[in-house]
Design a protein around this motif. Structure first.
Motif, mmCIF file in Angstrom:
data_model
loop_
_atom_site.group_PDB
_atom_site.id
_atom_site.type_symbol
_atom_site.label_atom_id
_atom_site.label_comp_id
_atom_site.label_asym_id
_atom_site.label_seq_id
_atom_site.Cartn_x
_atom_site.Cartn_y
_atom_site.Cartn_z
ATOM 1 N N TYR A 31 0.831 -1.194 0.000
ATOM 2 C CA TYR A 31 0.000 0.000 0.000
ATOM 3 C C TYR A 31 0.866 1.246 0.000
ATOM 4 O O TYR A 31 1.757 1.397 0.845
ATOM 5 N N TYR A 35 0.029 12.346 0.142
ATOM 6 C CA TYR A 35 -0.694 13.357 0.907
ATOM 7 C C TYR A 35 -0.114 14.721 0.577
ATOM 8 O O TYR A 35 1.050 14.847 0.225
ATOM 9 N N GLN A 45 -5.337 13.238 1.679
ATOM 10 C CA GLN A 45 -4.878 12.192 0.773
ATOM 11 C C GLN A 45 -5.201 12.556 -0.674
ATOM 12 O O GLN A 45 -6.326 12.941 -0.987
ATOM 13 N N TYR A 48 -4.067 6.904 -3.742
ATOM 14 C CA TYR A 48 -3.490 5.762 -3.060
ATOM 15 C C TYR A 48 -3.443 4.576 -4.016
ATOM 16 O O TYR A 48 -4.120 4.563 -5.057
ATOM 17 N N ARG A 94 2.512 1.430 3.537
ATOM 18 C CA ARG A 94 2.119 0.504 4.595
ATOM 19 C C ARG A 94 2.212 -0.910 4.057
ATOM 20 O O ARG A 94 2.096 -1.122 2.844
ATOM 21 N N SER B 32 -8.304 1.430 14.223
ATOM 22 C CA SER B 32 -7.100 1.568 15.028
ATOM 23 C C SER B 32 -6.699 3.035 15.017
ATOM 24 O O SER B 32 -6.933 3.750 14.048
ATOM 25 N N PHE B 34 -3.820 6.207 15.994
ATOM 26 C CA PHE B 34 -2.385 6.475 16.022
ATOM 27 C C PHE B 34 -2.133 7.934 16.413
ATOM 28 O O PHE B 34 -2.971 8.796 16.175
ATOM 29 N N TYR B 36 1.039 10.490 15.428
ATOM 30 C CA TYR B 36 2.281 10.704 14.716
ATOM 31 C C TYR B 36 2.875 12.041 15.147
ATOM 32 O O TYR B 36 2.148 12.969 15.507
ATOM 33 N N THR B 51 -5.052 -0.431 19.189
ATOM 34 C CA THR B 51 -5.813 -1.175 18.196
ATOM 35 C C THR B 51 -7.244 -1.449 18.598
ATOM 36 O O THR B 51 -8.071 -1.762 17.747
ATOM 37 N N PHE B 89 0.043 14.760 15.107
ATOM 38 C CA PHE B 89 -1.126 14.413 14.320
ATOM 39 C C PHE B 89 -1.791 13.177 14.904
ATOM 40 O O PHE B 89 -1.137 12.149 15.119
ATOM 41 N N THR B 93 -7.273 4.533 11.172
ATOM 42 C CA THR B 93 -7.273 3.753 9.942
ATOM 43 C C THR B 93 -8.660 3.692 9.349
ATOM 44 O O THR B 93 -9.653 3.553 10.043
ATOM 45 N N ARG B 95 -10.604 2.497 5.309
ATOM 46 C CA ARG B 95 -10.438 1.544 4.223
ATOM 47 C C ARG B 95 -9.280 1.934 3.311
ATOM 48 O O ARG B 95 -8.569 1.092 2.786
ATOM 49 N N ARG B 96 -9.140 3.240 3.096
ATOM 50 C CA ARG B 96 -8.191 3.657 2.081
ATOM 51 C C ARG B 96 -6.855 4.066 2.657
ATOM 52 O O ARG B 96 -5.850 3.992 1.971
ATOM 53 N N ALA B 97 -6.835 4.586 3.854
ATOM 54 C CA ALA B 97 -5.575 5.087 4.393
ATOM 55 C C ALA B 97 -5.815 5.570 5.797
ATOM 56 O O ALA B 97 -6.918 5.521 6.315
ATOM 57 N N LEU B 98 -4.779 6.059 6.386
ATOM 58 C CA LEU B 98 -4.932 6.789 7.635
ATOM 59 C C LEU B 98 -5.617 8.110 7.343
ATOM 60 O O LEU B 98 -5.230 8.822 6.419
ATOM 61 N N PHE B 100 -6.195 11.765 8.955
ATOM 62 C CA PHE B 100 -5.510 12.549 9.967
ATOM 63 C C PHE B 100 -6.326 13.748 10.412
ATOM 64 O O PHE B 100 -7.127 14.293 9.651
ATOM 65 N N GLY B 101 -6.077 14.171 11.630
ATOM 66 C CA GLY B 101 -6.549 15.461 12.078
ATOM 67 C C GLY B 101 -5.681 16.553 11.499
ATOM 68 O O GLY B 101 -4.727 16.288 10.758
#
Lengths: 114, 110
Positions: A31, A35, A45, A48, A94, B32, B34, B36, B51, B89, B93, B95-98, B100-101
Motif C-alpha cells: 500500500y 498526501y 490524501q 493511493y 504501509r 485503530s 495512532f 504521529y 488497536t 497528528f 485507519t 479503508r483507504r488510508a490513515l 488525519f486530524g
C-alpha cells in the motif's frame, strides 16, 4: 534501513510545466499513498494504491496523476501545475490496508508553483 | 466518511509542564488509532498506537488511551521537554488510508 525516499526535497516551478515527484520504498509494502500538507488543513490524501496497477483517488485528486508499475515506486505527476498546488507533499507506504499496520513517511517535497 | 478532530494549536508550554492534546474520531466500525509526530523539516513518525477499546499506547513518556465510549484518543505527557516541540497528528485507519486530524503544534519553552 527501511525507508521511503522522495525526490526532490524542494522544487520551484512555473505554472503549466509538467513535473514528477518520485517515491520509492524498500519494505515490499503493498500500500502506498500521497498526501499534501497545508496550514490549518492537516494532511489530505491525494491518491493511493493498494498494489501494482491498482490506484484510486483520495480526497483531493484534481490536478494530479499517479502510476504504480512496480511495487516499490509510486510517482506523483502534475501535468500542468498551478499555484494552488503549492504545498508540502508526503509519500507514505504501509504493509497493506488490512488490520493495524503503521504508515512510513518520506521526508517530504516542498513544491512552489509560481 | 471517517474523520478525526484534534485541538487546534499552537500549544505553548513551559518545560516540565503537563501536556494534553485532545483527539476525537468518527468512523464506521472501530478503527485503530495512532499519534504521529512531525519534527521540523521531517516527515511523520509513528509515536504510539492502539488497536482496540481500552488499549493504551505509550512511547517516550507519551500516552494515549482508546476510549470507545467517548470516541477519543487524547495524547498526554506528564513532563514535556524542549525536544518535544513538534507538530502532533492524530490518525485513524480507514479503508483507504490513515485519516488525519489537522495537526497541533507544540512549542515547549525552557
Amino acid at each position: 534501513e527501511a525507508q521511503v525516499t522522495q525526490n526532490p526535497r524542494y522544487l520551484i516551478t512555473v505554472t503549466g510545466k509538467k513535473l514528477t515527484v518520485t517515491c520509492s520504498q524498500n519494505m515490499n509494502h503493498e500500500y502506498m499513498s500521497w498526501y499534501r500538507q497545508d496550514p490549518g488543513l492537516g494532511l489530505r490524501q491525494i491518491y493511493y494504491s493498494m498494489n501494482v496497477e491498482v490506484t484510486d483517488k483520495g480526497d483531493v485528486p484534481e490536478g494530479y496523476k499517479v502510476s504504480r508499475k512496480e511495487k516499490r515506486n509510486f510517482p506523483l505527476i502534475l501535468e500542468s501545475p498551478s499555484p494552488n498546488q503549492t504545498s508540502l507533499y508526503f509519500c507514505a507506504s504501509r504493509l497493506h490496508d488490512r488490520g493495524v499496520t503503521e504508515a512510513f513517511f518520506g521526508q517530504g517535497t516542498r513544491l512552489t508553483v509560481v | 466518511g471517517d474523520s478525526v478532530t484534534q485541538m487546534e494549536g499552537p500549544v505553548t508550554l513551559s518545560e516540565e509542564a503537563f501536556l494534553t492534546i485532545n483527539c476525537t474520531y468518527t468512523a464506521t466500525g472501530y478503527p485503530s488509532l495512532f499519534w504521529y509526530v512531525q519534527y521540523p523539516g521531517e516527515g511523520l513518525q509513528l509515536l504510539l498506537k492502539a488497536t482496540k477499546a481500552d488499549d493504551k499506547g505509550s512511547n517516550k513518556g507519551f500516552e494515549a488511551t482508546y476510549r470507545k465510549e467517548t470516541t477519543s484518543f487524547h495524547l498526554e505527557k506528564g513532563s514535556v521537554q524542549v525536544s518535544d516541540s513538534a507538530v502532533y497528528f492524530c490518525g485513524g485507519t480507514g479503508r483507504r488510508a490513515l485519516t488525519f486530524g489537522s495537526g497541533t503544534r507544540l512549542q515547549v519553552q525552557p
